[in-house]
Scaffold this motif. Structure first.
Motif: not given
Length: 198
Positions: A117-118, A172-174, A182-185
């Motif tokens: 995801g991005c 909604t996705l969130e 933490p690394a994905a924030a």
């Protein structure tokens, strides 16, 4: 949002079936006879591999962080009997296929976001497997069933990927995928401030 919360990763808790989320992207699963299967996924960054290994462990599956021959970070399990059902569903033949009646859950969507995801401007992209084009439209349909209208985009749109657009849809996705490690924030969909327009 109560109905959405029911399907969220945090509401359902970690489940083995969530591992299907990595197969929505570049993940691969291979079987050994009819008794065991091994799940692996190559990712773009080491933090993704480490985060996925942690999520696998939360679901009772040990996974190693390795490197592909091309040097990409790789998450790979051992051959395990508890993954054979996943292999049978996703690889009934040689090419990876979306299982009949497949329905995304918040947990599977979380795994997909961690693997591939991005954010991209006002969109969020979930990369799909370019070697399994037959899954792309079906995955977009699975997102729509979760209340997330989505569109398949090609390389010109940052893909191949499924694109989610719009502030409400991103919120909604969130909610569905829960809080980021933490690394994905930096690559997590961001819930808009209250009162923002769609």
């Amino acid at each position: 949002m109560d109905q959405i919360s029911f399907f969220s990763a945090e509401a359902s808790g970690p489940r083995l079936a969530d591992l299907a989320g990595v197969l929505c992207g570049r993940g691969q699963i291979v079987s050994f006879g009819r008794t065991a299967a091994r799940l692996s996924v190559a990712v773009a960054e080491v933090w993704r591999a480490k985060s996925l290994a942690t999520e696998f462990a939360r679901r009772g599956v040990q996974a190693d962080v390795l490197r592909t021959e091309d040097g990409e970070p790789l998450v790979r399990t051992a051959f395990r009997a508890d993954l054979i059902a996943l292999a049978n569903a996703w690889r009934p033949r040689e090419e990876k296929e979306l299982p009949t009646g497949f329905r995304l859950t918040g947990g599977a969507l979380r795994m997909w976001a961690l693997a591939a995801g991005c954010p991209a401007q006002r969109h969020y992209l979930l990369a799909v497997d370019e070697d399994a084009p037959g899954t792309h439209a079906l995955l977009a349909d699975s997102l729509r069933q979760l209340g997330l209208p989505a569109q398949v985009v090609g390389p010109r749109g940052g893909g191949p990927a499924i694109r989610v657009t719009g502030r409400r849809r991103l919120a909604t996705l969130e909610e569905l995928i829960g809080s980021p490690p933490p690394a994905a924030a930096a690559v997590w969909p961001v819930r808009p401030e209250s009162g923002s327009a769609a």
